[in-house]
Motif scaffolding. Structure first.
Motif, PDB file in Angstrom:
ATOM      1  N   ALA A  89      -4.096  10.524  -4.637  1.00  8.80           N
ATOM      2  CA  ALA A  89      -3.002  10.369  -3.600  1.00  8.80           C
ATOM      3  C   ALA A  89      -3.389  10.733  -2.131  1.00  8.80           C
ATOM      4  N   VAL A  90      -4.223  11.805  -2.018  1.00 10.57           N
ATOM      5  CA  VAL A  90      -5.035  12.069  -0.583  1.00 10.57           C
ATOM      6  C   VAL A  90      -5.862  11.145  -0.224  1.00 10.57           C
ATOM      7  N   GLY A  91      -6.844  10.589  -1.142  1.00  7.96           N
ATOM      8  CA  GLY A  91      -7.458   9.289  -0.626  1.00  7.96           C
ATOM      9  C   GLY A  91      -6.751   8.042  -0.231  1.00  7.96           C
ATOM     10  N   ALA A  92      -5.654   8.018  -0.917  1.00 11.61           N
ATOM     11  CA  ALA A  92      -5.082   6.727  -0.416  1.00 11.61           C
ATOM     12  C   ALA A  92      -4.441   6.880   0.839  1.00 11.61           C
ATOM     13  N   PHE A  93      -3.776   8.131   1.037  1.00 15.25           N
ATOM     14  CA  PHE A  93      -3.369   8.266   2.450  1.00 15.25           C
ATOM     15  C   PHE A  93      -4.331   8.288   3.519  1.00 15.25           C
ATOM     16  N   THR A  94      -5.541   8.755   3.319  1.00 11.05           N
ATOM     17  CA  THR A  94      -6.646   8.722   4.294  1.00 11.05           C
ATOM     18  C   THR A  94      -6.868   7.383   4.331  1.00 11.05           C
ATOM     19  N   TYR A  95      -6.972   6.433   3.223  1.00 11.99           N
ATOM     20  CA  TYR A  95      -7.473   4.982   3.780  1.00 11.99           C
ATOM     21  C   TYR A  95      -6.358   4.140   4.711  1.00 11.99           C
ATOM     22  N   SER A  96      -5.284   4.738   5.022  1.00 10.62           N
ATOM     23  CA  SER A  96      -4.303   4.265   5.840  1.00 10.62           C
ATOM     24  C   SER A  96      -4.335   5.020   7.374  1.00 10.62           C
ATOM     25  N   ILE A  97      -5.157   5.872   7.358  1.00 12.17           N
ATOM     26  CA  ILE A  97      -5.075   6.686   8.549  1.00 12.17           C
ATOM     27  C   ILE A  97      -5.805   5.743   9.923  1.00 12.17           C
ATOM     28  N   PRO A  98      -6.704   4.940   9.549  1.00 10.07           N
ATOM     29  CA  PRO A  98      -7.206   4.145  10.650  1.00 10.07           C
ATOM     30  C   PRO A  98      -5.951   3.175  11.308  1.00 10.07           C
ATOM     31  N   HIS A  99      -5.197   2.730  10.604  1.00  7.29           N
ATOM     32  CA  HIS A  99      -3.910   1.966  11.208  1.00  7.29           C
ATOM     33  C   HIS A  99      -3.140   2.697  12.091  1.00  7.29           C
ATOM     34  N   PHE A 100      -3.022   3.972  11.961  1.00  3.69           N
ATOM     35  CA  PHE A 100      -2.066   4.923  12.572  1.00  3.69           C
ATOM     36  C   PHE A 100      -2.816   5.427  13.862  1.00  3.69           C
ATOM     37  N   ALA A 101      -4.250   5.621  13.530  1.00 10.65           N
ATOM     38  CA  ALA A 101      -4.989   6.147  14.879  1.00 10.65           C
ATOM     39  C   ALA A 101      -5.706   4.899  15.740  1.00 10.65           C
ATOM     40  N   THR A 102      -5.241   3.738  15.619  1.00 13.79           N
ATOM     41  CA  THR A 102      -5.718   2.660  16.408  1.00 13.79           C
ATOM     42  C   THR A 102      -4.567   2.066  17.448  1.00 13.79           C
ATOM     43  N   GLU A 103      -4.663   1.454  18.452  1.00  9.20           N
ATOM     44  CA  GLU A 103      -3.877   0.684  19.117  1.00  9.20           C
ATOM     45  C   GLU A 103      -3.236  -0.618  18.463  1.00  9.20           C
ATOM     46  N   LYS A 104      -2.105  -1.157  18.874  1.00 11.68           N
ATOM     47  CA  LYS A 104      -1.534  -2.369  18.210  1.00 11.68           C
ATOM     48  C   LYS A 104      -2.538  -3.495  18.133  1.00 11.68           C
ATOM     49  N   ALA A 224      -6.275 -18.048  10.752  1.00 14.23           N
ATOM     50  CA  ALA A 224      -7.360 -17.112  10.355  1.00 14.23           C
ATOM     51  C   ALA A 224      -7.331 -15.997  11.141  1.00 14.23           C
ATOM     52  N   ARG A 225      -6.501 -15.755  12.337  1.00 15.06           N
ATOM     53  CA  ARG A 225      -6.518 -14.471  13.093  1.00 15.06           C
ATOM     54  C   ARG A 225      -5.542 -13.768  12.519  1.00 15.06           C
ATOM     55  N   TRP A 226      -4.625 -14.183  11.563  1.00 11.78           N
ATOM     56  CA  TRP A 226      -3.665 -13.117  11.244  1.00 11.78           C
ATOM     57  C   TRP A 226      -4.019 -12.082  10.211  1.00 11.78           C
ATOM     58  N   ILE A 227      -3.604 -10.880  10.591  1.00 12.67           N
ATOM     59  CA  ILE A 227      -3.894  -9.843   9.920  1.00 12.67           C
ATOM     60  C   ILE A 227      -2.578  -9.148   9.281  1.00 12.67           C
ATOM     61  N   GLY A 228      -2.245  -9.222   7.938  1.00 10.87           N
ATOM     62  CA  GLY A 228      -1.187  -8.597   7.367  1.00 10.87           C
ATOM     63  C   GLY A 228      -0.996  -7.048   7.330  1.00 10.87           C
ATOM     64  N   ALA A 229       0.093  -6.522   6.921  1.00 13.32           N
ATOM     65  CA  ALA A 229       0.343  -5.004   7.142  1.00 13.32           C
ATOM     66  C   ALA A 229      -0.416  -4.364   5.770  1.00 13.32           C
ATOM     67  N   TRP A 230      -1.572  -4.483   5.824  1.00 10.94           N
ATOM     68  CA  TRP A 230      -2.506  -3.892   4.623  1.00 10.94           C
ATOM     69  C   TRP A 230      -2.220  -2.379   4.404  1.00 10.94           C
ATOM     70  N   TRP A 231      -1.964  -1.579   5.404  1.00  4.65           N
ATOM     71  CA  TRP A 231      -1.753  -0.314   5.314  1.00  4.65           C
ATOM     72  C   TRP A 231      -0.477   0.385   4.477  1.00  4.65           C
ATOM     73  N   LEU A 232       0.370  -0.512   4.335  1.00 11.90           N
ATOM     74  CA  LEU A 232       1.380  -0.191   3.720  1.00 11.90           C
ATOM     75  C   LEU A 232       1.385   0.148   2.227  1.00 11.90           C
ATOM     76  N   CYS A 233       0.379  -0.465   1.674  1.00 11.20           N
ATOM     77  CA  CYS A 233       0.029  -0.557   0.138  1.00 11.20           C
ATOM     78  C   CYS A 233      -0.692   0.785   0.052  1.00 11.20           C
ATOM     79  N   PHE A 234      -1.058   1.236   1.144  1.00 11.79           N
ATOM     80  CA  PHE A 234      -1.590   2.757   0.470  1.00 11.79           C
ATOM     81  C   PHE A 234      -0.865   3.876   0.765  1.00 11.79           C
ATOM     82  N   VAL A 235       0.225   3.662   1.757  1.00 10.46           N
ATOM     83  CA  VAL A 235       1.139   4.744   1.930  1.00 10.46           C
ATOM     84  C   VAL A 235       1.962   4.879   0.666  1.00 10.46           C
ATOM     85  N   ILE A 236       2.145   3.737   0.061  1.00 14.03           N
ATOM     86  CA  ILE A 236       3.076   3.646  -1.248  1.00 14.03           C
ATOM     87  C   ILE A 236       2.120   4.173  -2.400  1.00 14.03           C
TER      88      ILE A 236
END
Length: 602
Positions: A89-104, A224-236
């Motif tokens: 669980a800790v590892g999963a949340f850590t994986y999502s941190i880069p999304h919250f630490a970067t600009e849009k 090809a430039r589209w990026i989906g909400a990948w980070w939501l998976c790891f929070v769940i």
């Protein structure tokens, strides 16, 4: 509490461990795999670098697996599993941190201070590289690669315990005659986890990465430039695994019936000369137990075959969605959904088939090893389906020439766009009315554009590189997005890949049964943990690295951004298919050879 003792039963134990395995599978083999392409694009990573991520998880699995599985025979297996779920669980949340630490995430062509049209004789440098610009100041993004590695270490550490400690925890608390079915059920349920993960990630990848903010008008998942909400998976995943750790902590060390089941297993071991030597009473027995295992020829052969099997499976699995995107021109979301359907159909049928065959044919140790190599030969035959794939569509300056020129090497510059100052223009593929894809409107020589609300796409006119336009058929020179075409081999591949998945998964339960029956009762947990750990080190670590290197080698269009990030926009699908098949069929043949040897020496 007394009111909870109704849960102190083997069925509830199996159910809870299966739930844990489901959530872990969603995370490790669903979410992490399905988001590879999105993470590569967002953080400018190559496939070789993302291939190192699961390798980090395998290192942690190996280190934790050997130690925990050995001590598992002496300690409380339920508590070990609970801690494992918490660490994941800790590892999963850590994986999502880069999304919250970067600009849009900002797509350059939708930025107000950027244009990728052909600007002939203009003082404005089209797409100029300005380090202060919000569009290009992303040099720090690659540093998150190391945070991804750390999170994979944490997730891998917890995941290993399910298959070493968890399997034996179930086996020692259920009737021996029913053990294959219970273990088979665990592995069947574990297939549902990754499959659900692929399906869920496919849904999230259709949501823009800046969710809940909407995507810019005209940017779709097909781009090809589209990026989906990948980070939501790891929070769940973090929330689900945290919840699963609570009931695991409550189970006792020994469930009702434990002593009776142990007596039956010991009698079976004596009948096959697999004597219980009393290992597990002290740490000093560690070397003795290891020595006895590696003097066991069938065990060593099963270990080697498992190593090569995992090398092939884990290497392809980590990049499976990306392989589908490349070979069959699919968007990330559709590729993940396809992998999910293949996994849930082929995986469940395969796991059930392996357990049912053992039960119906009443196969024990040696019979189980024979079943593995028979299925392995079938797997080698079906694997030829990975040679299927669709050829690249014409891409100006890469796979197809500009005008009448010939293509000897990638060259996006031609006489028709020389004066357009396209050197620093970012990737924004457009489909010309001549059937060719162009790197950007600038590279097609387009000088004007407008947004067509009916098509939800940008239309381009006055494109000097696009000649002989059929005006009765097309009212424009080019339209936003790469050219597309149906791939007739896609359906055949999905059917063949599903059958291949059945054959791969059908070997799992017989091979585990063979390992548990070729060693003494006191070595079963350690044998499974040792095999799991060493297989991960020797097989799973190089697998993704090798396939990642092959994918990078197949890239025929790299771009270098101002921030030094590197992105591949086009792969040679035929070369990639040949690389995959040639390397993996060799590995599978070696695996089958050692399965046969394990049967011969059993």
């Amino acid at each position: 509490p007394q009111w909870l003792q109704v849960l102190n039963h083997r069925l509830w134990l199996v159910i809870v461990i299966c739930i844990y395995a489901t959530f872990a599978g969603m995370l490790m083999s669903g979410f992490a795999v399905g988001t590879v392409t999105s993470v590569e694009k967002r953080f400018g990573l190559s496939s070789t670098e993302t291939g190192a991520m699961p390798s980090a998880a395998e290192v942690a699995s190996a280190v934790v697996g050997v130690t925990a599985s050995y001590l598992g025979d002496r300690g409380h297996k339920g508590r070990y599993l609970s801690v494992g779920a918490l660490v994941m669980a800790v590892g999963a949340f850590t994986y999502s941190i880069p999304h919250f630490a970067t600009e849009k995430y900002v797509v350059a062509s939708f930025s107000s201070n950027y244009t990728d049209l052909c600007l002939v004789n203009s003082s404005l440098l089209s797409g100029s590289c300005d380090a202060s610009s919000s569009v290009s100041s992303n040099s720090y993004l690659r540093n998150f690669f190391f945070l991804f590695l750390i999170s994979q270490l944490l997730m891998g550490a917890g995941n290993n315990l399910i298959w070493s400690v968890g399997t034996t925890y179930i086996d020692e608390n259920v009737p021996p005659v029913s053990s294959p079915l219970y273990v088979s059920s665990l592995f069947v349920i574990s297939i549902i986890g990754p499959s659900l993960g692929y399906i869920i990630v496919g849904i999230f990848l259709d949501m823009f990465v800046n969710w809940p903010e909407a995507a810019p008008p005209g940017l779709t998942p097909q781009d090809a430039r589209w990026i989906g909400a990948w980070w939501l998976c790891f929070v769940i995943s973090a929330v689900c695994l945290l919840a699963a750790s609570i009931p695991l902590f409550g189970f006792p060390r020994k469930l009702p019936g434990y002593e009776e089941y142990k007596r039956i297993r010991q009698e079976e071991a004596k009948a096959t000369n697999r004597i219980d030597k009393g290992y597990g009473n002290s740490v000093s027995d560690f070397l003795k137990a290891s020595r006895d295992l590696f003097k066991n020829v069938p065990f060593v052969c099963l270990f080697i075959s498992g190593t090569f099997e995992f090398l092939a499976v884990n290497g392809v699995t980590w990049f499976f969605p990306k392989i589908l995107e490349t070979q069959f021109r699919l968007p990330s979301s559709e590729a993940s959904l396809t992998v999910g359907y293949i996994s849930i159909v082929g995986g469940c049928i395969g796991m059930l088939l392996g357990g049912v065959l053992l039960r119906v044919l009443k196969l024990k140790g040696r019979g189980a090893t024979k079943l593995t190599w028979i299925i392995g030969i079938c797997d080698c035959i079906v694997f030829t389906v990975f040679l299927l794939g669709c050829n690249n569509l014409p891409f100006a300056g890469v796979t197809s020439p500009y005008g009448s020129n010939s293509v000897n090497a990638v060259n996006l510059t031609a006489s028709c766009n020389t004066d357009c100052m396209c050197n620093n223009v970012k990737y924004n593929a457009i489909c010309g009315s001549d059937g060719k894809t162009y790197y950007s409107p600038c590279h097609a020589g387009c000088t004007s554009s407008y947004v067509d609300s009916n098509r939800s796409a940008t239309i381009y006119h006055n494109c000097s590189c696009i000649q002989n336009v059929n005006r009765t058929k097309y009212s424009y020179d080019a339209i936003q997005g790469s050219c597309i075409s149906e791939c007739p081999q896609y359906t055949l591949f999905v059917i063949g890949a599903s059958i291949s998945m059945v054959s791969i998964m059908a070997k799992t339960v017989p091979s585990i049964e063979a390992i548990m029956r070729c060693v003494g009762d006191d070595q079963r947990s350690y044998a499974l943990g040792l095999v799991s750990s060493l297989v991960r080190l020797a097989g799973n670590i190089p697998g993704p690295l090798i396939i990642g290197a092959f994918i990078d080698q197949s890239c025929i269009l790299w771009t270098q951004e101002c921030s030094s990030t590197r992105t591949c926009w086009l792969y040679d699908s035929r070369n990639l298919a040949n690389y995959l098949y040639g390397s993996m069929i060799f590995v599978k043949i070696v695996s089958v050879t050692f399965f046969i040897l394990s049967w011969w020496f059993y």
